[in-house]
Design an enzyme around this catalytic site. Structure first.
Site, short mmCIF file in Angstrom:
data_model
loop_
_atom_site.label_atom_id
_atom_site.label_comp_id
_atom_site.label_asym_id
_atom_site.label_seq_id
_atom_site.Cartn_x
_atom_site.Cartn_y
_atom_site.Cartn_z
N SER A 66 1.00 -1.26 -0.08
CA SER A 66 -0.05 -0.06 0.20
C SER A 66 0.79 1.42 0.15
O SER A 66 0.38 2.28 -0.55
CB SER A 66 -0.96 0.03 1.27
OG SER A 66 -1.84 -0.78 1.16
N ALA A 160 -4.84 -0.14 -2.46
CA ALA A 160 -4.02 0.48 -1.36
C ALA A 160 -4.97 0.59 -0.15
O ALA A 160 -5.85 1.39 -0.50
CB ALA A 160 -3.38 1.31 -1.86
N LYS A 161 -4.77 0.30 0.97
CA LYS A 161 -5.74 0.57 1.98
C LYS A 161 -5.09 1.76 2.74
O LYS A 161 -4.35 1.83 3.74
CB LYS A 161 -5.58 -0.75 3.13
CG LYS A 161 -6.55 -0.86 3.95
CD LYS A 161 -6.58 -2.08 4.83
CE LYS A 161 -7.80 -2.17 5.97
NZ LYS A 161 -8.91 -2.18 5.41
N THR A 162 -5.43 2.82 2.31
CA THR A 162 -5.07 4.23 2.45
C THR A 162 -6.32 4.98 3.38
O THR A 162 -7.36 4.89 3.25
CB THR A 162 -5.21 4.91 1.18
OG1 THR A 162 -4.65 4.32 0.11
CG2 THR A 162 -4.42 6.34 1.56
N TYR A 166 -10.71 6.53 3.47
CA TYR A 166 -11.93 5.90 4.45
C TYR A 166 -13.03 7.04 4.56
O TYR A 166 -14.10 6.56 5.41
CB TYR A 166 -11.23 5.07 5.60
CG TYR A 166 -10.96 3.65 5.09
CD1 TYR A 166 -12.16 2.94 5.48
CD2 TYR A 166 -9.96 3.50 4.67
CE1 TYR A 166 -11.94 1.41 5.22
CE2 TYR A 166 -9.91 2.28 4.04
CZ TYR A 166 -10.81 1.08 4.68
OH TYR A 166 -10.41 -0.18 3.85
#
Length: 309
Positions: A66, A160-162, A166
């Site tokens: 990520s 990508a866990k950005t 969120y």
């Protein structure tokens, strides 16, 4: 339960264990202003063989992956983060917990470009029960299709866990809760089903399982991958590159969410339409039962997925 009600007192921060209340960042931290951070959510289960982190290596790899679109470099080797996490859990005498590693651009300057901002890394762990409630695991949740759409991977990398992304999840989830639902379903820009705000989604029709493919702007969930693997081992046909229209939600035999936090949560209603018989369906129940037997080590399958404390 708020953090103040939990018996946790330590966080690992940039190579050191610090008191929970002292784990602070500067108000001009780059990641706070621009959402320039990446993170993971990981479960540790209390098993007969001791506390065991589920698929830690895969989560850790996704954390490093990520970072790539943002030119962010974690100065710690994966082995160092693993050692820190194991010690953090042991120091707090946690047996079952949720783990949150996060890397973000820290404090130096405040232009949009991170410039010389350091990459700070923090790991926290705390007790956390069923994400959508204990009752949800058995009876399922009511969800609504959100008016907010999931951004496209051509706009912002969806795999990508950005942290900043969120905001999209928050808008969708809070819209649902304001309207009396537990959670949301988010469509992509084409109007097809993408995922939940913090979950992947699965559809069951005629005992066959479907889940949106990566081209639908979803996060490549690790629990999603686990459920696909387990369901195929159970003999189910799983279509993991599906395109699911909004209308197909209403005619599904069963629907369920997956995620590290949500685990395997049935969906009993979408908008004002009851799904199946309005309760947890038989396929969902079978997969859910197998999943919990697996993560709690009541069965010996996939030992390679576990890192023991």
């Amino acid at each position: 339960m708020s953090f103040d009600e939990m018996d946790v007192d330590t966080i690992w921060m940039n190579g050191e264990f610090v008191d929970w209340d002292d784990a602070k960042v500067h108000v001009l931290t780059h990641g706070l202003h621009y959402g320039t951070g990446v993170f993971e959510g990981v479960r540790c289960y209390d098993t007969e063989n001791g506390p065991a982190i589920f698929r830690w290596e895969e989560h850790l790899q996704r954390l490093y992956d990520s970072c790539k679109p943002y030119d962010m470099e974690i100065e710690y080797e994966p082995e160092e983060l693993t050692e820190a996490t194991l010690e953090l859990i042991d120091r707090q005498d946690l047996h079952s917990c949720y783990i949150r590693p996060i890397a973000y651009y820290g404090y130096d300057s405040l232009g949009v470009s991170p410039g010389d901002c350091p990459t700070d890394v923090t790991i926290a762990a705390w007790p956390w029960g069923a994400y959508l409630g204990d009752e949800a695991l058995e009876n399922g949740v009511k969800v609504m299709v959100s008016s907010w759409r999931k951004h496209s991977s051509s706009q912002i990398p969806t795999n990508a866990k950005t942290t900043g992304l969120y905001v999209n999840s928050l808008l969708a989830g809070e819209e649902a809760r304001r309207n009396g639902f537990v959670e949301a379903i988010v469509l992509n820009k084409e109007g097809n089903v993408a995922e939940g705000p913090g979950e992947n989604i699965f559809l069951v029709r005629d005992d066959e399982i479907y889940t949106p493919g990566l081209s639908q702007s979803i996060l490549d969930g690790i629990t999603r991958d686990s459920v696909i693997t387990v369901a195929r081992e159970m003999g189910y046909t799983v279509n993991d590159d599906a395109t699911i229209s909004r209308g197909e939600l209403n005619t599904a035999d069963e629907l369920f969410f997956t995620g590290s936090a949500a685990e395997v949560t049935p969906i009993r209603q979408v908008d004002n339409v009851e799904i199946g018989n309005g309760s947890r369906g038989p396929v969902t129940e079978e997969i859910q039962s197998k999943f919990f037997d697996l993560v709690n080590r009541r069965i010996d399958d996939h030992e390679e997925w576990f890192t023991y404390i």
